[in-house]
Enzyme design. Structure first.
Site, PDB file in Angstrom:
ATOM      1  N   GLN A 105       0.845  -1.190   0.000  1.00 22.76           N
ATOM      2  CA  GLN A 105       0.000   0.000   0.000  1.00 22.76           C
ATOM      3  C   GLN A 105       0.888   1.250   0.000  1.00 22.76           C
ATOM      4  O   GLN A 105       1.762   1.391   0.853  1.00 22.76           O
ATOM      5  CB  GLN A 105      -0.890  -0.041   1.246  1.00 22.76           C
ATOM      6  CG  GLN A 105      -1.351   1.286   1.791  1.00 22.76           C
ATOM      7  CD  GLN A 105      -2.506   1.868   1.032  1.00 22.76           C
ATOM      8  OE1 GLN A 105      -2.307   2.463  -0.006  1.00 22.76           O
ATOM      9  NE2 GLN A 105      -3.711   1.689   1.551  1.00 22.76           N
TER      10      GLN A 105
ATOM     11  N   ARG B 104       0.187   4.237   0.821  1.00 20.61           N
ATOM     12  CA  ARG B 104      -0.084   5.095   1.965  1.00 20.61           C
ATOM     13  C   ARG B 104       0.433   4.431   3.238  1.00 20.61           C
ATOM     14  O   ARG B 104       0.012   3.346   3.604  1.00 20.61           O
ATOM     15  CB  ARG B 104      -1.602   5.310   2.057  1.00 20.61           C
ATOM     16  CG  ARG B 104      -2.046   6.281   3.126  1.00 20.61           C
ATOM     17  CD  ARG B 104      -3.554   6.365   3.061  1.00 20.61           C
ATOM     18  NE  ARG B 104      -4.121   7.237   4.069  1.00 20.61           N
ATOM     19  CZ  ARG B 104      -5.417   7.300   4.335  1.00 20.61           C
ATOM     20  NH1 ARG B 104      -6.257   6.552   3.654  1.00 20.61           N
ATOM     21  NH2 ARG B 104      -5.879   8.112   5.243  1.00 20.61           N
TER      22      ARG B 104
ATOM     23  N   GLU C   2      -6.273   5.693  -6.337  1.00 24.42           N
ATOM     24  CA  GLU C   2      -7.332   5.985  -5.371  1.00 24.42           C
ATOM     25  C   GLU C   2      -6.851   7.001  -4.337  1.00 24.42           C
ATOM     26  O   GLU C   2      -7.528   7.970  -4.021  1.00 24.42           O
ATOM     27  CB  GLU C   2      -7.784   4.702  -4.643  1.00 24.42           C
ATOM     28  CG  GLU C   2      -8.503   3.707  -5.518  1.00 24.42           C
ATOM     29  CD  GLU C   2      -9.904   4.148  -5.904  1.00 24.42           C
ATOM     30  OE1 GLU C   2     -10.425   5.109  -5.318  1.00 24.42           O
ATOM     31  OE2 GLU C   2     -10.469   3.530  -6.809  1.00 24.42           O
TER      32      GLU C   2
ATOM     33  N   GLU D 154      -8.527   0.423   3.178  1.00 22.13           N
ATOM     34  CA  GLU D 154      -7.832   0.085   4.432  1.00 22.13           C
ATOM     35  C   GLU D 154      -8.247   1.020   5.557  1.00 22.13           C
ATOM     36  O   GLU D 154      -8.349   0.619   6.710  1.00 22.13           O
ATOM     37  CB  GLU D 154      -6.312   0.142   4.250  1.00 22.13           C
ATOM     38  CG  GLU D 154      -5.567  -0.284   5.508  1.00 22.13           C
ATOM     39  CD  GLU D 154      -4.063  -0.416   5.319  1.00 22.13           C
ATOM     40  OE1 GLU D 154      -3.348  -0.334   6.339  1.00 22.13           O
ATOM     41  OE2 GLU D 154      -3.612  -0.597   4.170  1.00 22.13           O
TER      42      GLU D 154
ATOM     43  N   ARG E 160     -11.212   2.336   6.076  1.00 22.93           N
ATOM     44  CA  ARG E 160     -12.491   1.853   6.598  1.00 22.93           C
ATOM     45  C   ARG E 160     -12.322   0.554   7.387  1.00 22.93           C
ATOM     46  O   ARG E 160     -13.022   0.311   8.364  1.00 22.93           O
ATOM     47  CB  ARG E 160     -13.485   1.665   5.442  1.00 22.93           C
ATOM     48  CG  ARG E 160     -14.176   2.959   5.038  1.00 22.93           C
ATOM     49  CD  ARG E 160     -14.968   2.803   3.754  1.00 22.93           C
ATOM     50  NE  ARG E 160     -14.078   2.799   2.608  1.00 22.93           N
ATOM     51  CZ  ARG E 160     -14.257   2.038   1.528  1.00 22.93           C
ATOM     52  NH1 ARG E 160     -15.284   1.211   1.473  1.00 22.93           N
ATOM     53  NH2 ARG E 160     -13.427   2.112   0.526  1.00 22.93           N
TER      54      ARG E 160
ATOM     55  N   GLY F 124     -23.022   1.249  11.013  1.00 20.30           N
ATOM     56  CA  GLY F 124     -22.421   0.080  10.399  1.00 20.30           C
ATOM     57  C   GLY F 124     -21.585   0.515   9.207  1.00 20.30           C
ATOM     58  O   GLY F 124     -21.572   1.681   8.824  1.00 20.30           O
TER      59      GLY F 124
END
Length: 277
Positions: A38, A40, A113, A80, A82, A59
């Site tokens: 990843q 980030r 993204e 990731e 979330r 939820g």
């Protein structure tokens, strides 16, 4: 999409589209694992806590994009943040969308993204772009098209990795901006100058002026002719515009010389295209 924006305002349009067009499955949260590649690396804990509170109340409304590793385990492609917030919220099962992607596609998606959301700091962005270039043989021109950036932007971003690691840390913790970092690339004693810039709260223009002063001071000490600070500023401006290091020598009779330095044939060919157009 509206509900998703409320849950996570950083969600990109492409991920919302992906979610809307796909069916989700629910799996135990312990079967999910973050992507070790990843781009980030730094997550804002305060924002994760805020999202966690939202997830406790409503939820996890939007599924996480994953790749199946084996019968039980899944690798996170996108989401990731979330996933981390869901762990804090104490969820046992979370909705996912399963996609069969190779490592190159996963890195591309993760990088795009995060860049769309402006979640990556400049060093993380530079490392992600460099990985695509080195591991998958992308040219800078191809990267510019894929990532929606100009060729000089790609080049200037990659150049940040030439900074000393301590200066890179200043950029990662937001003590310095990308503009400050670009001004420091290739500068002697960049770390010491960076500390002074932070202490004096210099803006980018002030830092560039200070660097010009330091360079002239060194030239005088070495017995070389002092360079006009305006010329040094112009060198920096052209460097940022082209993504290539430049040097200007101004003669007293108004004549001069402009040198442009390239590191490989790709940069040279890109420069030729600019000159021809």
């Amino acid at each position: 999409a509206l509900i998703g924006e409320a849950e996570d305002p950083n969600l990109s349009k492409s991920e919302i589209k992906e979610i809307n067009e796909s069916k989700s499955n629910e799996i135990p949260i312990e079967f999910l694992f973050p992507n070790k590649n990843q781009p980030r690396k730094i997550f804002d804990q305060e924002k994760i806590n805020e999202l966690s509170q939202s997830i406790k109340q409503k939820g996890l409304i939007l599924p996480i994009l994953v790749k199946k590793i084996d019968e039980k385990n899944y690798q996170i492609i996108a989401g990731e943040r979330r996933w981390r917030a869901s762990q804090k919220a104490g969820l046992h099962n979370i909705p996912v969308i399963i996609k069969n992607l190779d490592d190159k596609e996963i890195l591309e998606i993760a990088l795009i993204e995060n860049m769309q959301r402006e979640d990556l700091n400049p060093i993380e962005e530079a490392e992600g772009i460099t990985r695509l270039q080195e591991e998958y043989q992308y040219t800078q021109e191809e990267l510019a098209k894929i990532l929606g950036k100009s060729r000089p932007q790609i080049s200037n971003t990659i150049r940040l990795l030439k900074l000393p690691h301590k200066v890179q840390e200043f950029v990662q913790n937001k003590s310095l901006s990308a503009g400050h970092a670009r001004a420091l690339v290739g500068v002697e004693k960049a770390y010491s100058i960076a500390k002074i810039a932070i202490k004096k709260d210099m803006n980018v223009r002030q830092l560039e002026t200070y660097i010009a002063y330091i360079k002239n001071k060194k030239s005088k000490r070495d017995g070389n002719k002092l360079k006009d600070p305006n010329i040094l500023s112009l060198e920096n401006e052209i460097t940022q515009m082209l993504g290539l290091s430049t040097k200007i020598e101004q003669k007293s009779n108004e004549k001069g010389k402009l040198e442009i330095f390239y590191n490989n044939l790709e940069q040279f060919n890109d420069l030729l295209k600019k000159l021809k157009s």
